[in-house]
Enzyme design. Structure first.
Site, PDB file in Angstrom:
ATOM      1  N   GLU A 115       2.634   5.526   6.741  1.00 19.51           N
ATOM      2  CA  GLU A 115       2.078   5.919   5.461  1.00 19.51           C
ATOM      3  C   GLU A 115       2.569   4.980   4.355  1.00 19.51           C
ATOM      4  O   GLU A 115       3.704   4.522   4.371  1.00 19.51           O
ATOM      5  CB  GLU A 115       2.464   7.367   5.153  1.00 19.51           C
ATOM      6  CG  GLU A 115       1.705   8.313   6.073  1.00 19.51           C
ATOM      7  CD  GLU A 115       2.061   9.774   5.912  1.00 19.51           C
ATOM      8  OE1 GLU A 115       1.189  10.602   6.139  1.00 19.51           O
ATOM      9  OE2 GLU A 115       3.217  10.083   5.575  1.00 19.51           O
ATOM     10  N   CYS A 128       4.989   2.034  -2.454  1.00 18.09           N
ATOM     11  CA  CYS A 128       6.102   2.470  -1.612  1.00 18.09           C
ATOM     12  C   CYS A 128       5.709   2.162  -0.165  1.00 18.09           C
ATOM     13  O   CYS A 128       4.752   2.732   0.354  1.00 18.09           O
ATOM     14  CB  CYS A 128       6.316   3.965  -1.825  1.00 18.09           C
ATOM     15  SG  CYS A 128       7.616   4.641  -0.800  1.00 18.09           S
ATOM     16  N   CYS A 135      12.107   7.091  11.970  1.00 16.26           N
ATOM     17  CA  CYS A 135      13.422   6.576  11.580  1.00 16.26           C
ATOM     18  C   CYS A 135      14.417   7.054  12.629  1.00 16.26           C
ATOM     19  O   CYS A 135      14.343   8.197  13.079  1.00 16.26           O
ATOM     20  CB  CYS A 135      13.805   7.117  10.198  1.00 16.26           C
ATOM     21  SG  CYS A 135      15.337   6.430   9.552  1.00 16.26           S
ATOM     22  N   CYS A 139      18.642  12.163   8.644  1.00 20.93           N
ATOM     23  CA  CYS A 139      19.099  12.835   7.428  1.00 20.93           C
ATOM     24  C   CYS A 139      18.453  14.217   7.404  1.00 20.93           C
ATOM     25  O   CYS A 139      17.246  14.350   7.623  1.00 20.93           O
ATOM     26  CB  CYS A 139      18.713  12.017   6.210  1.00 20.93           C
ATOM     27  SG  CYS A 139      19.399  10.345   6.282  1.00 20.93           S
ATOM     28  N   CYS A 142      15.247  15.075   5.238  1.00 21.83           N
ATOM     29  CA  CYS A 142      14.131  14.110   5.220  1.00 21.83           C
ATOM     30  C   CYS A 142      13.153  14.385   6.350  1.00 21.83           C
ATOM     31  O   CYS A 142      13.539  14.466   7.510  1.00 21.83           O
ATOM     32  CB  CYS A 142      14.692  12.694   5.318  1.00 21.83           C
ATOM     33  SG  CYS A 142      13.422  11.432   5.495  1.00 21.83           S
ATOM     34  N   CYS A 370       8.569  11.509  -1.989  1.00 24.27           N
ATOM     35  CA  CYS A 370       9.715  11.008  -1.230  1.00 24.27           C
ATOM     36  C   CYS A 370      10.086  11.946  -0.105  1.00 24.27           C
ATOM     37  O   CYS A 370      10.275  13.135  -0.342  1.00 24.27           O
ATOM     38  CB  CYS A 370      10.953  11.001  -2.106  1.00 24.27           C
ATOM     39  SG  CYS A 370      11.059   9.749  -3.264  1.00 24.27           S
TER      40      CYS A 370
HETATM   41  N1  SAH Z   1      15.622   5.073   4.794  1.00 24.35           N
HETATM   42  C1  SAH Z   1      15.800   4.612   3.474  1.00 24.35           C
HETATM   43  C2  SAH Z   1      14.517   4.500   2.674  1.00 24.35           C
HETATM   44  C3  SAH Z   1      13.499   5.605   2.812  1.00 24.35           C
HETATM   45  S1  SAH Z   1      13.804   7.157   2.067  1.00 24.35           S
HETATM   46  C4  SAH Z   1      16.774   5.492   2.747  1.00 24.35           C
HETATM   47  O1  SAH Z   1      17.126   6.543   3.252  1.00 24.35           O
HETATM   48  O2  SAH Z   1      17.221   5.093   1.694  1.00 24.35           O
HETATM   49  C5  SAH Z   1      13.559   6.965   0.323  1.00 24.35           C
HETATM   50  C6  SAH Z   1      14.346   7.967  -0.506  1.00 24.35           C
HETATM   51  O3  SAH Z   1      13.788   9.284  -0.411  1.00 24.35           O
HETATM   52  C7  SAH Z   1      15.779   8.086  -0.033  1.00 24.35           C
HETATM   53  O4  SAH Z   1      16.677   8.125  -1.098  1.00 24.35           O
HETATM   54  C8  SAH Z   1      15.755   9.398   0.677  1.00 24.35           C
HETATM   55  O5  SAH Z   1      17.036   9.910   0.807  1.00 24.35           O
HETATM   56  C9  SAH Z   1      14.846  10.221  -0.201  1.00 24.35           C
HETATM   57  N2  SAH Z   1      14.340  11.429   0.430  1.00 24.35           N
HETATM   58  C10 SAH Z   1      14.169  11.674   1.738  1.00 24.35           C
HETATM   59  N3  SAH Z   1      13.691  12.917   1.939  1.00 24.35           N
HETATM   60  C11 SAH Z   1      13.549  13.477   0.724  1.00 24.35           C
HETATM   61  C12 SAH Z   1      13.048  14.740   0.269  1.00 24.35           C
HETATM   62  N4  SAH Z   1      12.603  15.636   1.116  1.00 24.35           N
HETATM   63  N5  SAH Z   1      13.034  14.968  -1.055  1.00 24.35           N
HETATM   64  C13 SAH Z   1      13.441  14.022  -1.926  1.00 24.35           C
HETATM   65  N6  SAH Z   1      13.893  12.808  -1.556  1.00 24.35           N
HETATM   66  C14 SAH Z   1      13.953  12.540  -0.242  1.00 24.35           C
HETATM   67 FE1  SF4 Z   2      15.670   7.684   7.637  1.00 25.48          FE
HETATM   68 FE2  SF4 Z   2      14.829   9.599   5.980  1.00 25.48          FE
HETATM   69 FE3  SF4 Z   2      17.443   9.143   6.292  1.00 25.48          FE
HETATM   70 FE4  SF4 Z   2      15.933   7.336   4.985  1.00 25.48          FE
HETATM   71  S1  SF4 Z   2      16.347   9.441   4.332  1.00 25.48           S
HETATM   72  S2  SF4 Z   2      17.498   6.943   6.562  1.00 25.48           S
HETATM   73  S3  SF4 Z   2      13.997   7.532   6.155  1.00 25.48           S
HETATM   74  S4  SF4 Z   2      16.028   9.883   7.888  1.00 25.48           S
END
Ligand code: SAH
Ligand code: SF4
Length: 395
Positions: A115, A128, A135, A139, A142, A370
């Site tokens: 996406e 973006c 991934c 996390c 996420c 995000c």
């Molecule tokens: N993997 C990389 C980049 C992708 S995520 C990283 O983790 O930095 C981009 C941003 O969105 C990151 O700061 C991530 O922590 C945040 N993010 C992920 N899930 C989210 C959610 N459900 N609500 C708000 N931000 C989120």
């Molecule tokens: Fe991967 Fe989501 Fe963690 Fe970014 S925030 S490192 S995309 S699992």
């Protein structure tokens, strides 16, 4: 979350099959491009000039057909078409949010999908982009982290997302093209699916192409790479890409960060802060963005805000703190902090002398915010699996 349906959702299927054996020129560095041209019959003496010409056709003018490269001899164009293609990801669906945010679902080789989100704002337009399908990190807040399927994107698939968006925005320049500030697509953030620093070389090559002055020509200061904290690759990012850095910080104690961002168990907060403090490009004009997702009762207390400031001050890191209201997704184990809580947290950070913008949630109605990205087919595939499991069909 907005219950409203997206304003438009159309499906476009543009067949761009990679014909057997042909080499895709997209995503190659200039040196690689030169090498494949020579390998496929371009005389060595002409190779540098041909590389420059073809590069400009692809990245400056957005041309996909060798036949349109009018400063090349007809016979040479035909020769190129026999060995090469100019290939970018295929757009499968395109949704436009009520706030103008666009979400594209793109298909890449192997039937995988990624996406891409375009966010128009008053003074900029940010794309973006994704660096991986899914991934490998998990996390806990996420959505992408729950996707099982993972593969690295190629450099072609990464820069191809930018080219795809420029197609959709009809922004391939004409002579006297607008400067960065007035472009529809003026900024790139590597904040889509995937951990960019686990796909370093491809991300680097793709971003180098996006910055190349004879092509897409975006300034390195308009590209931000977001990482969850792959410490050994942080210095390399400054040296080899030179873009701005965002760090998914999200917690102020190792205990909490171990849960939210499990890579913390490998490289903890202290090690991360040290790497950030020595990020070679960091300065007051190129601050590091600390991303901090606001999770109700988990990481959003006043003590957290004070600890966050203390970490940054202790290491003297030029920083701004981007507070992200948690975007919920089906089955998410957290709740978004209240607006009052987020404002109180922001205020403490601001009083300590750091910019603390609260990120506006964009495109929520189309699950484009995000951390909400995860391909629809992957969701479908999973639920089918679940159904099969429930019916006792899986072994
Ligand atoms: N993997 C990389 C980049 C992708 S995520 C990283 O983790 O930095 C981009 C941003 O969105 C990151 O700061 C991530 O922590 C945040 N993010 C992920 N899930 C989210 C959610 N459900 N609500 C708000 N931000 C989120
Ligand atoms: Fe991967 Fe989501 Fe963690 Fe970014 S925030 S490192 S995309 S699992």
């Amino acid at each position: 979350m907005s219950p409203k349906a997206p304003i438009t959702q159309d499906v476009m299927t543009i067949p761009r099959k990679l014909p057997e054996g042909k080499i895709n020129l997209v995503g190659l560095t200039r040196d690689q491009l030169r090498a494949v041209l020579i390998e496929h019959g371009t005389p060595e003496k002409q190779a540098k000039m041909r590389t420059g010409q073809i590069w400009q056709w692809i990245y400056q003018w957005g041309v996909r057909d060798f036949g349109e490269m009018t400063n090349l001899a007809k016979a040479y164009r035909a020769q190129l078409a026999e060995s090469f293609v100019i290939e970018i990801p295929e757009v499968v669906t395109r949704q436009v949010s009520e706030d103008g945010t666009r979400k594209y679902l793109c298909r890449i080789a192997g039937g995988h999908e990624v996406e891409v989100v375009y966010i128009p704002e008053e003074d900029r337009g940010t794309l973006c982009i994704s660096s991986q399908v899914g991934c490998t990190l998990t996390c806990s807040f996420c959505h992408t982290g729950t996707q099982k399927l993972v593969r690295n994107l190629t450099a072609a698939e990464i820069v191809g997302q930018v080219m795809m968006a420029r197609d959709d925005l009809e922004e391939w320049p004409v002579p006297g093209a607008p400067k960065d500030e007035t472009r529809l697509l003026s900024n790139i953030v590597l904040m889509g699916m995937g951990e960019p620093l686990y796909n370093f070389e491809n991300v680097r090559d793709a971003m180098k192409i996006a910055m190349d002055p004879e092509g897409i020509s975006l300034s390195r200061r308009r590209i931000t790479l977001s990482t969850s904290g792959v410490v050994p690759e942080i210095a390399r990012t400054a040296e080899e890409i030179g873009c701005l850095l965002a760090i998914s910080f999200h917690a102020t104690t190792d205990e909490t960060r171990d849960v939210l961002v499990p890579i913390n168990k490998r490289w903890n907060i202290e090690e991360l802060l040290q790497a950030l403090a020595s990020y070679p490009k960091a300065s007051n004009s190129e601050r590091i963005t600390f991303e901090y997702v606001m999770l109700d009762g988990v990481n959003d207390s006043d003590e957290d805000a004070h600890r966050l400031i203390d970490h940054i001050k202790r290491h003297n890191i030029p920083a701004k703190i981007n507070l992200i209201p948690f975007n919920e997704w089906p089955g998410a184990p957290y709740k978004r902090s209240s607006n009052n809580r987020i404002r109180a947290f922001a205020n403490i950070v601001y009083q300590a002398g750091y910019a603390s913008p609260i990120r506006k949630t964009r495109g929520e109605d189309i699950m484009a915010a995000c951390g909400q990205l995860k391909s629809a087919t992957e969701r479908a595939r999973k639920s089918r699996k679940q159904i099969e499991a429930e019916a006792g069909l899986q072994n």
